[in-house]
Design a protein around this motif. Structure first.
Motif, short mmCIF file in Angstrom:
data_model
loop_
_atom_site.label_atom_id
_atom_site.label_comp_id
_atom_site.label_asym_id
_atom_site.label_seq_id
_atom_site.Cartn_x
_atom_site.Cartn_y
_atom_site.Cartn_z
N SER A 1 0.80 -1.22 0.00
CA SER A 1 0.00 0.00 0.00
C SER A 1 0.84 1.28 0.00
CB SER A 1 -0.92 0.01 1.23
OG SER A 1 -0.16 0.17 2.41
N LEU A 2 2.16 1.13 0.02
CA LEU A 2 3.04 2.29 0.12
C LEU A 2 3.59 2.70 -1.24
CD1 LEU A 2 5.15 1.21 3.24
CD2 LEU A 2 3.20 2.77 3.21
N LEU A 3 4.01 3.96 -1.34
CA LEU A 3 4.75 4.41 -2.51
C LEU A 3 6.08 3.68 -2.57
CD1 LEU A 3 4.07 8.25 -2.28
CD2 LEU A 3 3.36 6.77 -4.15
N PRO A 4 6.65 3.50 -3.76
CA PRO A 4 7.88 2.70 -3.89
C PRO A 4 9.01 3.13 -2.96
CG PRO A 4 6.96 3.10 -6.06
CD PRO A 4 6.13 3.89 -5.10
N GLY A 5 9.24 4.43 -2.84
CA GLY A 5 10.32 4.88 -1.97
C GLY A 5 10.06 4.54 -0.52
N ASP A 6 8.83 4.76 -0.05
CA ASP A 6 8.48 4.44 1.34
C ASP A 6 8.53 2.94 1.58
OD1 ASP A 6 8.05 7.14 1.83
OD2 ASP A 6 5.94 7.03 1.27
N ARG A 7 8.10 2.17 0.58
CA ARG A 7 8.12 0.71 0.70
C ARG A 7 9.56 0.22 0.85
NH1 ARG A 7 8.05 -3.55 -3.38
NH2 ARG A 7 8.15 -1.89 -4.90
N HIS A 8 10.46 0.79 0.06
CA HIS A 8 11.86 0.38 0.13
C HIS A 8 12.46 0.68 1.50
CE1 HIS A 8 16.22 0.46 -0.94
NE2 HIS A 8 15.86 -0.55 -1.69
#
Length: 571
Positions: free
Chosen positions: A162-169
């Motif tokens: 559910s997160l944006l790619p940068g936040d997920r990383h």
């Protein structure tokens, strides 16, 4: 390649079966032939079925139905087929082991969406189209490996998704101490996948951060495929993350910056994805939930932008009001702390009232948990004490005030120093908050006879220093406030031609500045503190006190702990 965390080694990675591995290796050969590749695929019924369903889907849009692998080779071309075979072979190898509680279908749905998006981007920017779909599908396989390694964390997948790619990383790094990009590149290396795949998988995050792009624009060489994967990740996030407007704005901004794609082109690309993802998922027999259309997602993103705009104005107003309230509260708090600090200072003697005593306190914060006091009674004796309250902050400061006040008041009416400390201990045991205590050293000194009565309860050992050597006055009992009913016996000593040094552990535990730098490492320790005392032994009391203060300033990390020192001289 090295291990990423814990005992994670390349040998721990999933390994495909011999038949699949042989097929993967053959697709990587430059001399691969259509006939041999067709034969190797045909012996794998599941792979054959997946390939034929995909080739006949709208993804490729062939007019005539392809019935055999040989026809698929002719229709697609050898390079396209090799990349598709590689993609499906890797997926098959990674799908054999189930992870309890992990939604594998949604993972592969996202992977397919990235693959489809990467291929469409490749067509738009004239990039490596043949590699794009496979690289896009495989770009996040490192995350699947991380869940293989730690299956107990499978419940975090829905949050990560559910997160944006940068936040997920960032969350991956916190959760696994490794990112899917590094682990995916390691897997590609371990399986001898094409180097272009390994580089793109490894770089699709690190070269395109949220704040800046770390490569030359326009993109060149291997960076082109990595940039395509980065955009495909944002395309997928548009359909899966909560912040859809953030994904859309980030995608448009970076697509324009990397490849000069306009916002309309980006929206057109996104509108194609749901149907293409459904086609390929059906070909691969994946179970998908309801696929929200592009228009539905755009309405959600637009509504979010409106809500964000309203929320922004409201938050701005609230922030201004909160800042004003904070300033008022901070001013009031500072006034109270100033008053508390002034009271604390008044509890300790200022100035050099007696020729044979010097003391100072350097608090680590606004209020100190250390204390000292000295005063003279009518019989000429000078009563003194020095102590350290456990903990820091307001609680320690209040207990410090109580301890030093009790010592001064009791010494006015009680002549025996052991009785004074016994009463203090019983009172602190009865009233102090659980877990807090006071290390304490105190007594009296007769300036005429140079006699000294002193006791130490739980405090670092004071030092008696003269020309002959150093005597440590060790603690005889636990600190005040720990065990009630203890009578602390005092020791009789002579201060003639000696100096007595009382100090708190802020000195011995102080962190030393590394020579010639702003880095602090190690502790001063007992030996280091004694070295200061010996070096300044022949100075006057005022000079020695100034010397030690200067060493604190030069050598110790500021505000690490309270620093309190008292020197009594019988010279």
């Amino acid at each position: 390649m090295t291990a990423f965390y814990k005992d994670f080694e390349p040998e721990d990675l999933p390994v495909p079966g011999k038949q699949v591995m042989h097929l993967i290796q053959y697709t990587l050969r430059e001399d691969a032939s259509m006939e041999t590749l067709s034969r190797l695929i045909s012996v794998n019924p599941a792979l054959t079925a997946h390939l034929l369903r995909l080739v006949n889907s709208a993804f490729f849009g062939f007019r005539h139905r392809v019935k055999t692998i040989s026809e698929a080779v002719v229709a697609l071309g050898l390079d396209s087929l090799k990349n598709l075979v590689l993609c499906f072979a890797v997926k098959e190898a990674l799908s054999k082991k189930e992870i309890p509680g992990f939604d594998g279908d949604s993972f592969w749905e996202d992977s397919i969406r990235r693959g489809v998006a990467a291929r469409r981007i490749g067509i738009l920017v004239r990039g490596p189209v043949e590699e794009a779909f496979t690289a896009g599908v495989l770009q996040d396989i490192g995350l699947l490996v991380l869940f293989f390694m730690e299956p107990e964390k499978a419940d975090r997948w829905s949050l990560l998704r559910s997160l944006l790619p940068g936040d997920r990383h960032k969350m991956e790094e916190e959760l696994f101490h490794a990112g899917h990009d590094s682990v995916g590149a390691l897997l590609a290396h371990q399986w001898n996948l094409p180097k272009s795949y390994a580089l793109a998988m490894d770089h699709h995050h690190r070269l395109f951060s949220e704040t800046r792009i770390k490569v030359t624009i326009p993109l060149q060489g291997a960076d082109v495929l990595a940039g395509m994967l980065h955009l495909s990740d944002l395309c997928n996030a548009f359909y899966t993350c909560h912040d859809k407007s953030g994904a859309l704005m980030g995608l448009k901004r970076k697509a324009g910056l990397m490849f000069g794609l306009t916002g309309d082109v980006v929206e057109s690309l996104l509108s194609l994805l749901p149907d293409l993802v459904m086609e390929i998922s059906n070909a691969l027999s994946l179970t998908l939930g309801d696929q929200a259309g592009f228009d539905t997602i755009m309405k959600q993103a637009g509504r979010k932008l409106v809500e964000d705009n309203i929320s922004y104005r409201e938050l701005t107003w609230r922030l201004q009001r909160s800042l004003k309230e904070r300033d008022i509260y901070a001013a009031s708090l500072k006034k109270e702390l100033d008053t508390a600090r002034e009271i604390q200072k008044r509890l300790q003697p200022e100035g050099n009232f007696f020729s044979g005593i010097r003391a100072f306190n350097i608090p680590a914060s606004y209020l100190s948990g250390d204390f000292f006091d000295y005063f003279q009674k009518e019989d000429g004796r000078i009563y003194f004490c020095l102590g350290d309250v456990s903990g820091k902050g307001t609680g320690a400061a209040l207990l410090m005030a109580k301890a030093v006040s009790m010592f001064r008041c009791l010494c006015r009416v009680v002549t025996d120093i052991s009785t004074v400390v016994e009463i203090m201990n019983n009172e602190l045991c009865e009233t102090t908050v659980r877990g807090m205590f006071v290390t304490f050293v105190g007594g009296w000194f007769d300036p005429g006879s140079k006699d000294l009565m002193m006791l130490n309860v739980g405090h670092p050992p004071p030092f008696l220093v003269d020309e002959k050597g150093i005597i440590r006055v060790e603690a005889a009992d636990p600190p005040l406030g720990v065990l009630p009913g203890i009578l602390h016996p005092a020791k009789r000593l002579s201060l003639k031609n000696r100096r007595l040094y009382l100090y708190t552990d802020g000195f011995t535990e102080g962190r030393l500045r590394k020579a010639g730098s702003k880095i602090f490492e190690g502790q001063l320790g007992i030996k280091g503190f004694l070295r200061w005392l010996i070096q300044s032994r022949n100075l006057s009391l005022d000079e020695q006190t100034a010397f030690i203060r200067e060493q604190c300033k030069i050598q110790l990390e500021p505000r690490f702990d309270d620093l309190t020192l008292m020197i009594l001289s019988g010279e």
